[in-house]
Design an enzyme around this catalytic site. Structure first.
Site, PDB file in Angstrom:
ATOM      1  N   ASP A 154      -4.641  -4.563   5.784  1.00 45.01           N
ATOM      2  CA  ASP A 154      -4.945  -5.438   4.655  1.00 45.01           C
ATOM      3  C   ASP A 154      -3.756  -6.377   4.450  1.00 45.01           C
ATOM      4  OD1 ASP A 154      -6.302  -6.540   2.528  1.00 45.01           O
ATOM      5  OD2 ASP A 154      -5.695  -5.008   1.090  1.00 45.01           O
ATOM      6  N   SER A 201       0.853  -1.179   0.000  1.00 43.54           N
ATOM      7  CA  SER A 201       0.000   0.000   0.000  1.00 43.54           C
ATOM      8  C   SER A 201       0.891   1.233   0.000  1.00 43.54           C
ATOM      9  CB  SER A 201      -0.960  -0.030   1.197  1.00 43.54           C
ATOM     10  OG  SER A 201      -1.864   1.052   1.148  1.00 43.54           O
ATOM     11  N   HIS A 244      -2.590  -0.991  -3.459  1.00 41.33           N
ATOM     12  CA  HIS A 244      -3.788  -0.180  -3.248  1.00 41.33           C
ATOM     13  C   HIS A 244      -3.744   1.041  -4.164  1.00 41.33           C
ATOM     14  CE1 HIS A 244      -4.400  -1.821   1.126  1.00 41.33           C
ATOM     15  NE2 HIS A 244      -4.725  -2.700   0.194  1.00 41.33           N
TER      16      HIS A 244
END
Length: 348
Positions: free
Chosen positions: A124, A6, A33
């Protein structure tokens, strides 16, 4: 080989993939992401990576020596040995998300799946690594002290029995060695568990592994969603900030996770973020409504001034009240966010 990143991920992925050898013996699937924004990640990685780099294509079979990147606003998962791109419900308030890819690979390839969590905020990838470990695979995380954003790797270390935790500089040699090691893929579940009701493999799975099958079916929108939800959790008091349906809390999982019947999934931390955004949107909408109410009342007061002074005064008073309410709300909205105070030190 599954890699998720991310915040700070572009630089980390560029360095990592640049260090992979030209004869890397596994396929590499990458999720960053990126949301709905146009992604140029495949082009950026191809500038330094010696492997064949491209965005994942629906129906493509992953091949050794290739890197496939999840496109913008689509989950990339593995079903039946092939890449499936889907705009199914967001997980952890994002699409593409890391957990769906990791979970699908765990079910598809069992012990052959190698999951890697790099730099990023929140958590995540934690549940995805748990899935990989539950199916006998290997979990690798970037050393949080080496990450631009330590949140995701730190969460994985906290909640997953990680096999390897290394700085980015040591990651490519480690992954090359792991990809070349022999594995027993007998634990892989044919069809990714989508035909779970009719397979001996499903019946032989542990409760944790069976939960993964139901979660995957919820994500793909297959089967009876009520059956899947009842198999993995119980209703909670919360509603989904994405679709406003009821959220079910998953049983026996840490960190806490929740799902709705349309497929949205949240960790507790990603739900906190999503709810904070929903509150912010609702408050700005309330401010807009108050300002429109003030304007409408003021207009009415002006129109009634000559013909009905009493009604004009009533409307003007109501407009003033709406104006004060709007000013109070705007002041609240414009206050800078401050972190909560640090907890007191433990007693000596």
């Amino acid at each position: 080989m599954l890699i998720g990143a991310s915040a700070g991920g572009v630089a980390a992925l560029t360095e990592l993939t640049a260090g992979l050898p030209k004869d890397f013996p596994a396929a590499v699937l990458v999720v960053l992401h990126i949301g709905v924004h146009r992604s140029t990640l495949a082009e950026l990685l191809s500038l330094r990576c010696p492997l064949d780099v491209a965005f994942g294509r629906h129906g493509e079979a992953p091949r050794a020596g290739t890197v496939r990147v999840a496109p913008s606003d689509e989950h990339m998962v593995l079903v039946g040995g092939r890449i499936e791109l889907t705009r199914s419900a967001k997980e952890n308030h994002t699409r593409p998300a890391i957990d769906p890819l990791f979970r699908s690979a765990a079910l598809e390839f069992g012990p052959a799946a190698i999951g890697v969590v790099l730099t990023g905020t929140l958590d995540d990838g934690t549940a995805g690594l748990q899935a990989i470990k539950a199916m006998g695979g290997t979990a690798v995380v970037q050393d949080p002290a080496d990450a631009v954003e330590p949140g995701m790797p730190a969460s994985a270390l906290r909640h997953v029995p990680v096999d390897h935790c290394v700085p980015l500089a040591a990651m490519a040699p480690l992954l090359t060695a792991l990809a070349g090691a022999p594995v027993n893929v007998a634990a892989a579940l044919t069809g990714n568990g989508t035909n779970h009701g009719r397979t001996k493999e499903y019946a032989a799975m542990s409760p944790t592994q069976q939960r993964l099958v139901h979660e995957q079916a919820l994500m793909l929108g297959t089967g009876n969603f009520t059956e899947h939800l009842r198999a993995v959790g119980q209703p909670s008091m919360f509603t989904c900030p994405e679709c406003h349906g009821g959220l079910w809390e998953l049983r026996d999982v840490v960190p806490r996770r929740l799902r709705c019947h349309t497929g949205h999934a949240f960790t507790e931390r990603s739900l906190q973020l999503a709810l904070s955004e929903s509150v912010d949107e609702a408050l700005w909408a309330a401010l807009r409504a108050l300002q429109e109410k003030e304007a409408l009342l003021a207009q009415g007061a002006n129109e009634q001034r000559g013909s009905d002074p009493a009604e004009s005064a009533r409307l003007a008073s109501a407009a003033l009240s709406a104006q004060r309410q709007a000013a109070t709300l705007r002041k609240l909205l414009q206050q800078p966010a401050r972190p909560p105070p640090a907890p007191p030190p433990p007693p000596e």
